[in-house]
Enzyme design. Structure first.
Site, PDB file in Angstrom:
ATOM      1  N   TYR A  78       0.305  -1.110   0.147  1.00  0.00           N
ATOM      2  CA  TYR A  78      -0.054  -0.015  -0.032  1.00  0.00           C
ATOM      3  C   TYR A  78       0.853   1.214  -0.040  1.00  0.00           C
ATOM      4  CZ  TYR A  78      -4.699   1.747   0.898  1.00  0.00           C
ATOM      5  OH  TYR A  78      -5.484   3.269   0.493  1.00  0.00           O
ATOM      6  N   ASN A 177     -20.708  -7.109  -6.064  1.00  0.00           N
ATOM      7  CA  ASN A 177     -20.998  -7.133  -3.793  1.00  0.00           C
ATOM      8  C   ASN A 177     -19.835  -7.199  -3.401  1.00  0.00           C
ATOM      9  OD1 ASN A 177     -19.022  -9.250  -5.561  1.00  0.00           O
ATOM     10  ND2 ASN A 177     -19.781 -10.993  -3.485  1.00  0.00           N
ATOM     11  N   ALA A 179     -18.346  -4.414  -0.440  1.00  0.00           N
ATOM     12  CA  ALA A 179     -18.267  -3.628   0.202  1.00  0.00           C
ATOM     13  C   ALA A 179     -18.961  -2.125  -0.032  1.00  0.00           C
ATOM     14  CB  ALA A 179     -17.696  -3.250   1.704  1.00  0.00           C
ATOM     15  N   ASP A 201     -19.530 -15.280 -12.067  1.00  0.00           N
ATOM     16  CA  ASP A 201     -20.528 -16.788 -11.802  1.00  0.00           C
ATOM     17  C   ASP A 201     -20.579 -17.558 -10.363  1.00  0.00           C
ATOM     18  OD1 ASP A 201     -22.539 -18.126 -11.764  1.00  0.00           O
ATOM     19  OD2 ASP A 201     -22.126 -18.768 -14.137  1.00  0.00           O
ATOM     20  N   ARG A 202     -21.366 -17.837  -9.713  1.00  0.00           N
ATOM     21  CA  ARG A 202     -21.364 -19.173  -8.348  1.00  0.00           C
ATOM     22  C   ARG A 202     -22.211 -20.271  -8.708  1.00  0.00           C
ATOM     23  NH1 ARG A 202     -19.384 -14.477  -4.888  1.00  0.00           N
ATOM     24  NH2 ARG A 202     -19.162 -13.505  -6.888  1.00  0.00           N
ATOM     25  N   TYR A 268     -11.198   2.245  -8.187  1.00  0.00           N
ATOM     26  CA  TYR A 268     -10.338   2.260  -7.039  1.00  0.00           C
ATOM     27  C   TYR A 268     -10.366   1.616  -6.339  1.00  0.00           C
ATOM     28  CZ  TYR A 268     -15.276   0.067  -6.204  1.00  0.00           C
ATOM     29  OH  TYR A 268     -16.099  -0.755  -6.173  1.00  0.00           O
ATOM     30  N   GLY A 269     -10.041  -0.100  -7.488  1.00  0.00           N
ATOM     31  CA  GLY A 269      -9.584  -1.451  -6.776  1.00  0.00           C
ATOM     32  C   GLY A 269      -8.794  -1.920  -8.472  1.00  0.00           C
ATOM     33  N   PHE A 293      -9.555   6.892  -7.845  1.00  0.00           N
ATOM     34  CA  PHE A 293     -10.189   7.265  -7.075  1.00  0.00           C
ATOM     35  C   PHE A 293      -9.636   6.709  -6.162  1.00  0.00           C
ATOM     36  CE2 PHE A 293     -12.985   8.564  -3.766  1.00  0.00           C
ATOM     37  CZ  PHE A 293     -13.151   8.970  -3.373  1.00  0.00           C
ATOM     38  N   LYS A 353     -18.490 -11.583   2.267  1.00  0.00           N
ATOM     39  CA  LYS A 353     -19.016 -11.172   3.375  1.00  0.00           C
ATOM     40  C   LYS A 353     -17.824 -10.426   3.787  1.00  0.00           C
ATOM     41  CE  LYS A 353     -18.605 -14.885   6.430  1.00  0.00           C
ATOM     42  NZ  LYS A 353     -18.774 -16.020   6.536  1.00  0.00           N
TER      43      LYS A 353
END
Length: 360
Positions: A78, A177, A179, A201-202, A268-269, A293, A353
């Site tokens: 980072y 999906n 956060a 897909d899952r 952003y990622g 960003f 999650k």
């Protein structure tokens, strides 16, 4: 001489005991002194904290999430490089235990979240300065408060700062999906904006689609479905003016193809760790743009701006009205930090999650 030495030893022992008695609390702190995988370099240590002085505040930390930036910081990947030994974590919710003599705007028992970055939050207790904390209502749920200052703010700023969106406009995003993705869908629903999300897909894809639509997504497509979808060509939805990319590689290329004329893709990622490949046609004939960003940069540049306080106020109102909830998450005891940090890493990045360390 021996008697004098014994008295001196006894006095030193008494002084030590008095000093320890004055200590406010013995905190359990997750520290690291070298870069590496979190489960390998993090150590849970005991640390005595003195009473807060002047403008300092003693905070009992209740919960702190594991964010991608936290893991990347520990790995040394980072841009923010901490001084060793460093306390891990960048976000939390806590409760004030004591305040220093010069503290004016915070009081004992008040809940707070970090107002600045890089404080080190993976700890049961911490000493912060008053101006490093933002008071927050105790009506806000623990998970919502713990995850308030990073992901929701990232979603808010990306929706506000690049394109002037109006109700009925449309955005598209991959990593829907994640956060941030979940926050984007909820804000779009609150503001009347259409949001199309792209996910891998899952086996339980229909459950995931239903969950994201319940949050506020207008449509959810898999990485395969987005390549052939006709929802924009057949005008089921307006072409997106704005795209959010946190994956990179082919996924970024596919969502950029659907942008409207002069549309903007904000990255952003980069979960896939693959570079962004620009489709030549949309770049030339649609004049689409590509931007980046980083929430940390925005926060440093706008630390005390009116925009920042307006953002906090808007988000907190939505949370209080139950129009904005925390991402799908699991609370994990601090002692199980190794399991939590390992579980947070999935498919070269963060999906599913969010894991939140429960400190108390």
């Amino acid at each position: 001489m021996q008697n004098i030495g014994s008295k001196k030893f006894l006095q030193n022992s008494l002084d030590l005991k008095l000093w320890i008695r004055k200590m406010s609390v013995c905190a359990k702190v997750l520290k690291f002194s070298n870069y590496g995988e979190p489960a390998e370099v993090l150590e849970l240590v005991d640390e005595l904290l003195p009473p807060p002085e002047n403008n300092q505040v003693l905070v009992k930390i209740l919960a702190a999430p594991i964010n991608p930036a936290d893991i990347n910081t520990i790995q040394g990947k980072y841009p923010v490089k901490p001084k060793f030994p460093a306390v891990a974590g960048n976000e939390c919710v806590g409760e004030i235990q004591e305040v220093g003599s010069c503290v004016k705007n915070l009081k004992k028992g008040q809940r707070v979240v970090p107002f600045t970055t890089s404080l080190g939050t993976w700890s049961t207790h911490a000493i912060y300065n008053e101006d490093q904390l933002l008071p927050i209502s105790d009506k806000i749920g623990l998970a919502e408060a713990a995850t308030f200052t990073v992901n929701p703010c990232t979603a808010y700023r990306m929706l506000k700062d690049f394109v002037k969106l109006s109700p009925e406009h449309c955005i598209i995003q991959n990593g829907a999906n994640s956060a941030v993705g979940q926050a984007v869908h909820q804000l779009c629903k609150a503001w009347g904006i259409n949001s199309v999300g792209i996910v891998r897909d899952r086996p339980d894809i229909e459950n995931l689609k239903n969950y994201l639509k319940k949050l506020g997504a207008t449509e959810i497509l898999t990485e395969v479905e987005v390549r052939t979808t006709k929802i924009f060509k057949e005008k089921q939805l307006p072409k997106p003016l704005l795209a959010f990319n946190c994956v990179g590689g082919k996924s970024a290329t596919e969502i950029s193809r659907h942008l409207d004329d002069k549309g903007i893709m904000v990255t952003y990622g980069g979960m896939s760790r693959e570079p962004i490949t620009v489709a030549t046609g949309p770049l030339i004939f649609k004049d689409i743009s590509f931007r980046g960003f980083w929430m940390t940069r925005w926060t440093k540049e706008n630390c005390t701006s009116c925009e920042r306080f307006t953002m906090f106020e808007d988000l907190l109102k939505l949370i209080e009205k139950k129009q904005f909830v925390a991402p799908a998450h699991e609370m994990v005891p601090l002692e199980k930090y190794k399991d939590a940090t390992k579980a947070s890493l999935n498919f070269k990045g963060f999906t599913g999650k969010k894991y939140i360390l429960k400190m108390q």
